[in-house]
Design an enzyme around this catalytic site. Structure first.
Site, short mmCIF file in Angstrom:
data_model
loop_
_atom_site.label_atom_id
_atom_site.label_comp_id
_atom_site.label_asym_id
_atom_site.label_seq_id
_atom_site.Cartn_x
_atom_site.Cartn_y
_atom_site.Cartn_z
N LYS A 114 0.86 -1.19 0.00
CA LYS A 114 0.00 0.00 0.00
C LYS A 114 0.89 1.23 0.00
O LYS A 114 1.78 1.38 0.86
CB LYS A 114 -0.88 -0.04 1.24
O1 G3P Z 1 -7.83 1.83 5.22
C1 G3P Z 1 -8.14 3.11 4.76
C2 G3P Z 1 -9.52 3.62 5.12
O2 G3P Z 1 -10.47 2.62 4.97
C3 G3P Z 1 -9.61 4.40 6.39
O3 G3P Z 1 -10.93 4.58 6.84
O4 G3P Z 1 -12.53 5.19 8.62
O5 G3P Z 1 -10.11 5.88 8.84
O6 G3P Z 1 -11.59 6.98 7.18
P1 G3P Z 1 -11.31 5.71 7.93
#
Ligand code: G3P
Length: 222
Positions: free
Chosen positions: A87
């Protein structure tokens, strides 16, 4: 649409895998920190443990932000397990790193994508997945699902093979909407996946079926 789980929690990954509908895992440095996973050795062992708990791709994020650092770290992560997808953040050196990994056959997930232009760059560099963060866009009054639709259209216009991985999903409606607009993958918290099971008519219907069955087993009154 594939279902990935967005967590570094082995317990949650195992719970989702046991449902029989899980296709992969995404992690990020915040999710690793949330599980208290620190130190290079521990982090890498945790990635291997995750790979062994799921039959699918596992995104492991680089910490470096310069090209040489991302290349070194990404190659080390990819060597940990065949399921690892590296990633990489959507920055200039990140796009260069994606091009490098793509030429070496190392699969990538371009993260922190918030616009169609960024998604186009990631695809042109040969990213395996692109991760638009729909919940964080919704948080700033911008339509996250509309971005998924826009990227889908652009990729389809040019036959770009990068898979659209909808990330930052907050609730079950995000999952449904992503499926409607043609996301290839939704990476979700366990709570959003479990919420898809729920419908009051299913609960009521099952209670009635079982009650009627129980009644039918009683001896007939004469
Ligand atoms: O893994 C990346 C993403 O899904 C993060 O989500 O909830 O931290 O905005 P969030």
């Amino acid at each position: 649409m594939k279902f990935f789980i967005d967590t570094a929690s082995l317990a949650q990954i195992k719970e989702a895998a046991a449902l029989g509908v899980l296709d992969g895992v995404t992690t990020n440095p915040s999710l690793m920190a949330k599980e208290g996973i620190a130190g290079e050795e521990r982090v890498r062992k945790h990635y291997v443990d995750i790979c062994e708990a799921v039959d699918g791709d596992v995104s492991a994020e680089v910490i470096a932000t310069d090209l040489a650092g991302m290349v070194r770290e990404g190659e080390e992560l990819a060597a940990l397990h065949p399921r690892i997808v590296v990633k990489v953040p959507m920055i200039k050196d990140g796009v260069k790193a994606i091009r490098h990994f793509s030429s070496k056959g190392i699969r990538t997930n371009c993260t922190l994508v918030f616009s169609a232009g960024q998604a186009l760059l990631a695809a042109k560099a040969g990213a395996t997945y692109v991760s638009p963060f729909i919940g964080r866009l919704d948080d700033v009054s911008t339509d996250g699902v509309a971005l998924i639709r826009q990227i889908r259209t652009i990729y389809d216009n040019y036959g770009l093979h990068t898979q659209v991985l909808a990330a930052s999903i907050r609730h079950p409606m995000h999952i449904i909407q992503c499926a409607e607009v043609g996301a290839d993958v939704a990476t979700c918290p366990l709570s959003a996946i479990l919420a898809l099971f729920d419908h009051p008519l299913t609960t009521i219907g099952l209670e009635k079926f079982l009650a009627d069955h129980r009644k039918a087993q009683q001896p007939a009154k004469v």
